[in-house]
Design a protein around this motif. Sequence first.
Motif, PDB file in Angstrom:
ATOM      1  N   ASN A 150     -16.062   5.879 -13.380  1.00 18.09           N
ATOM      2  CA  ASN A 150     -16.212   5.529 -11.964  1.00 18.09           C
ATOM      3  C   ASN A 150     -14.895   5.090 -11.323  1.00 18.09           C
ATOM      4  O   ASN A 150     -14.771   5.082 -10.098  1.00 18.09           O
ATOM      5  N   HIS A 151     -13.937   4.718 -12.154  1.00 20.33           N
ATOM      6  CA  HIS A 151     -12.626   4.293 -11.646  1.00 20.33           C
ATOM      7  C   HIS A 151     -11.997   5.380 -10.775  1.00 20.33           C
ATOM      8  O   HIS A 151     -11.294   5.088  -9.811  1.00 20.33           O
ATOM      9  N   PHE A 152     -12.256   6.633 -11.101  1.00 18.01           N
ATOM     10  CA  PHE A 152     -11.595   7.756 -10.426  1.00 18.01           C
ATOM     11  C   PHE A 152     -12.361   8.271  -9.201  1.00 18.01           C
ATOM     12  O   PHE A 152     -11.879   9.167  -8.519  1.00 18.01           O
ATOM     13  N   ASP A 153     -13.530   7.717  -8.931  1.00 25.66           N
ATOM     14  CA  ASP A 153     -14.374   8.237  -7.848  1.00 25.66           C
ATOM     15  C   ASP A 153     -13.754   8.089  -6.459  1.00 25.66           C
ATOM     16  O   ASP A 153     -13.878   8.980  -5.633  1.00 25.66           O
ATOM     17  N   ASP A 154     -13.117   6.965  -6.201  1.00 20.86           N
ATOM     18  CA  ASP A 154     -12.554   6.705  -4.875  1.00 20.86           C
ATOM     19  C   ASP A 154     -11.069   7.048  -4.871  1.00 20.86           C
ATOM     20  O   ASP A 154     -10.268   6.360  -5.506  1.00 20.86           O
ATOM     21  N   PRO A 155     -10.650   8.092  -4.163  1.00 19.10           N
ATOM     22  CA  PRO A 155      -9.244   8.492  -4.154  1.00 19.10           C
ATOM     23  C   PRO A 155      -8.303   7.428  -3.586  1.00 19.10           C
ATOM     24  O   PRO A 155      -7.138   7.375  -3.932  1.00 19.10           O
ATOM     25  N   GLU A 156      -8.831   6.545  -2.734  1.00 17.74           N
ATOM     26  CA  GLU A 156      -7.994   5.511  -2.105  1.00 17.74           C
ATOM     27  C   GLU A 156      -7.835   4.264  -2.985  1.00 17.74           C
ATOM     28  O   GLU A 156      -7.034   3.392  -2.673  1.00 17.74           O
ATOM     29  N   ARG A 157      -8.587   4.188  -4.050  1.00 18.66           N
ATOM     30  CA  ARG A 157      -8.530   3.021  -4.929  1.00 18.66           C
ATOM     31  C   ARG A 157      -7.162   2.933  -5.585  1.00 18.66           C
ATOM     32  O   ARG A 157      -6.594   3.938  -6.015  1.00 18.66           O
ATOM     33  N   PHE A 158      -6.627   1.712  -5.692  1.00 22.60           N
ATOM     34  CA  PHE A 158      -5.372   1.522  -6.406  1.00 22.60           C
ATOM     35  C   PHE A 158      -5.587   1.908  -7.861  1.00 22.60           C
ATOM     36  O   PHE A 158      -6.605   1.568  -8.464  1.00 22.60           O
ATOM     37  N   ALA A 193       0.818  -1.222   0.000  1.00 23.14           N
ATOM     38  CA  ALA A 193       0.000   0.000   0.000  1.00 23.14           C
ATOM     39  C   ALA A 193       0.846   1.265   0.000  1.00 23.14           C
ATOM     40  O   ALA A 193       0.401   2.320  -0.425  1.00 23.14           O
ATOM     41  N   LYS A 194       2.084   1.174   0.484  1.00 20.17           N
ATOM     42  CA  LYS A 194       2.948   2.356   0.530  1.00 20.17           C
ATOM     43  C   LYS A 194       3.617   2.638  -0.809  1.00 20.17           C
ATOM     44  O   LYS A 194       4.134   3.718  -1.027  1.00 20.17           O
ATOM     45  N   GLN A 195       3.653   1.633  -1.699  1.00 17.60           N
ATOM     46  CA  GLN A 195       4.350   1.815  -2.965  1.00 17.60           C
ATOM     47  C   GLN A 195       3.435   1.870  -4.187  1.00 17.60           C
ATOM     48  O   GLN A 195       3.806   2.423  -5.198  1.00 17.60           O
ATOM     49  N   CYS A 196       2.265   1.287  -4.095  1.00 17.80           N
ATOM     50  CA  CYS A 196       1.350   1.286  -5.245  1.00 17.80           C
ATOM     51  C   CYS A 196       0.673   2.647  -5.406  1.00 17.80           C
ATOM     52  O   CYS A 196       0.273   3.273  -4.425  1.00 17.80           O
ATOM     53  N   LEU A 197       0.541   3.065  -6.645  1.00 15.75           N
ATOM     54  CA  LEU A 197      -0.173   4.306  -6.925  1.00 15.75           C
ATOM     55  C   LEU A 197      -1.661   4.139  -6.627  1.00 15.75           C
ATOM     56  O   LEU A 197      -2.244   3.105  -6.916  1.00 15.75           O
ATOM     57  N   ARG A 198      -2.230   5.161  -6.070  1.00 11.65           N
ATOM     58  CA  ARG A 198      -3.672   5.221  -5.860  1.00 11.65           C
ATOM     59  C   ARG A 198      -4.198   6.391  -6.683  1.00 11.65           C
ATOM     60  O   ARG A 198      -3.434   7.228  -7.144  1.00 11.65           O
ATOM     61  N   ASN A 199      -5.492   6.467  -6.831  1.00 11.50           N
ATOM     62  CA  ASN A 199      -6.075   7.580  -7.582  1.00 11.50           C
ATOM     63  C   ASN A 199      -5.620   8.927  -7.046  1.00 11.50           C
ATOM     64  O   ASN A 199      -5.387   9.863  -7.807  1.00 11.50           O
ATOM     65  N   LEU A 200      -5.469   9.035  -5.742  1.00  9.06           N
ATOM     66  CA  LEU A 200      -5.073  10.318  -5.166  1.00  9.06           C
ATOM     67  C   LEU A 200      -3.643  10.710  -5.535  1.00  9.06           C
ATOM     68  O   LEU A 200      -3.258  11.865  -5.398  1.00  9.06           O
ATOM     69  N   ASN A 201      -2.844   9.737  -6.032  1.00  6.66           N
ATOM     70  CA  ASN A 201      -1.472  10.018  -6.453  1.00  6.66           C
ATOM     71  C   ASN A 201      -1.381  10.482  -7.902  1.00  6.66           C
ATOM     72  O   ASN A 201      -0.302  10.831  -8.376  1.00  6.66           O
ATOM     73  N   VAL A 202      -2.499  10.427  -8.624  1.00  9.11           N
ATOM     74  CA  VAL A 202      -2.523  10.801 -10.037  1.00  9.11           C
ATOM     75  C   VAL A 202      -3.463  11.992 -10.176  1.00  9.11           C
ATOM     76  O   VAL A 202      -4.670  11.864 -10.048  1.00  9.11           O
ATOM     77  N   VAL A 203      -2.876  13.151 -10.431  1.00  3.98           N
ATOM     78  CA  VAL A 203      -3.648  14.384 -10.491  1.00  3.98           C
ATOM     79  C   VAL A 203      -3.618  14.920 -11.914  1.00  3.98           C
ATOM     80  O   VAL A 203      -2.545  15.045 -12.510  1.00  3.98           O
ATOM     81  N   LEU A 204      -4.769  15.227 -12.460  1.00  5.71           N
ATOM     82  CA  LEU A 204      -4.814  15.866 -13.772  1.00  5.71           C
ATOM     83  C   LEU A 204      -4.988  17.365 -13.579  1.00  5.71           C
ATOM     84  O   LEU A 204      -5.668  17.808 -12.650  1.00  5.71           O
ATOM     85  N   ALA A 205      -4.321  18.129 -14.439  1.00  9.10           N
ATOM     86  CA  ALA A 205      -4.321  19.585 -14.279  1.00  9.10           C
ATOM     87  C   ALA A 205      -4.441  20.261 -15.643  1.00  9.10           C
ATOM     88  O   ALA A 205      -4.210  19.660 -16.687  1.00  9.10           O
ATOM     89  N   ARG A 206      -4.790  21.527 -15.602  1.00  3.26           N
ATOM     90  CA  ARG A 206      -4.846  22.380 -16.796  1.00  3.26           C
ATOM     91  C   ARG A 206      -4.178  23.696 -16.428  1.00  3.26           C
ATOM     92  O   ARG A 206      -4.538  24.327 -15.436  1.00  3.26           O
ATOM     93  N   ASP A 207      -3.185  24.080 -17.205  1.00  2.00           N
ATOM     94  CA  ASP A 207      -2.451  25.326 -16.941  1.00  2.00           C
ATOM     95  C   ASP A 207      -1.942  25.386 -15.500  1.00  2.00           C
ATOM     96  O   ASP A 207      -1.972  26.438 -14.862  1.00  2.00           O
ATOM     97  N   GLY A 208      -1.513  24.242 -14.969  1.00  2.00           N
ATOM     98  CA  GLY A 208      -0.947  24.200 -13.628  1.00  2.00           C
ATOM     99  C   GLY A 208      -1.947  24.150 -12.495  1.00  2.00           C
ATOM    100  O   GLY A 208      -1.566  24.101 -11.336  1.00  2.00           O
ATOM    101  N   GLN A 209      -3.234  24.144 -12.808  1.00  2.00           N
ATOM    102  CA  GLN A 209      -4.281  24.111 -11.785  1.00  2.00           C
ATOM    103  C   GLN A 209      -4.923  22.730 -11.751  1.00  2.00           C
ATOM    104  O   GLN A 209      -5.341  22.206 -12.785  1.00  2.00           O
ATOM    105  N   THR A 210      -5.032  22.167 -10.547  1.00  2.00           N
ATOM    106  CA  THR A 210      -5.627  20.852 -10.370  1.00  2.00           C
ATOM    107  C   THR A 210      -7.085  20.857 -10.820  1.00  2.00           C
ATOM    108  O   THR A 210      -7.829  21.784 -10.527  1.00  2.00           O
ATOM    109  N   LEU A 211      -7.462  19.806 -11.531  1.00  2.00           N
ATOM    110  CA  LEU A 211      -8.838  19.665 -12.006  1.00  2.00           C
ATOM    111  C   LEU A 211      -9.616  18.701 -11.115  1.00  2.00           C
ATOM    112  O   LEU A 211      -9.061  17.725 -10.609  1.00  2.00           O
ATOM    113  N   ALA A 212     -10.888  18.945 -10.945  1.00  2.00           N
ATOM    114  CA  ALA A 212     -11.773  17.993 -10.280  1.00  2.00           C
ATOM    115  C   ALA A 212     -12.039  16.857 -11.264  1.00  2.00           C
ATOM    116  O   ALA A 212     -11.951  17.040 -12.479  1.00  2.00           O
TER     117      ALA A 212
END
Length: 188
Positions: A76-84, A5-24
């Motif tokens: 729906n894959h992205f809904d849970d931030p804790e999901r791997f 759990a400490k090494q696998c990427l979760r949804n919360l580790n992958v952030v999409l952005a536009r012009d440097g601003q985090t997107l919902a």
Amino acid sequence: AQPDAKQCLRNLNVVLARDGQTLAVPDYQKADEVVLMQGRSKTDPNGQGSVANVFAAEDELCLVALLKRLHRLRPNHFDDPERFFFTLSNGQVLHRDRIAALLRLAAVAFDTPRESVAVISLRSGGASAMWDAGYAAEVIKRRGRWASDCYRMYVWEGRDRARDLAKKMLGSKFSLMASLAAYRRHGQ
């Protein structure tokens, strides 16, 4: 085996952005950048993790475009931030062995010996591509999370770097004999 759990990427580790601003999550289709926040690893003795920005590029392997496509196919894959992040349709975490098998299949499809590729091929390929593109050693080490200079044994130079090599070597004014003569003068 359960993923680390400490090494696998979760949804919360992958952030999409536009012009440097985090997107919902609902706005992911507007993204022009992906920010990957990786946790600790064996190459990170202080446990600080790392952050890597990947910008959109006009290429079929563009990470931003691929993640936007994933979002369209499985919103729906992205809904849970804790999901791997790397999970199969049945919810199981994508295992390293599955990636290795897929890489070997790709090697065969491209008429390459299947034994010539492994998961480390992705890491060495990334380092080689950065080296060939002219990035400095420290940038390659930081980006690839290499703890030492060992990355150098995985880096392969592209054939274009050899262009004019023989000509440059033959045109070199270097003289081993001049260095040898200086050594002999000072050595005795």
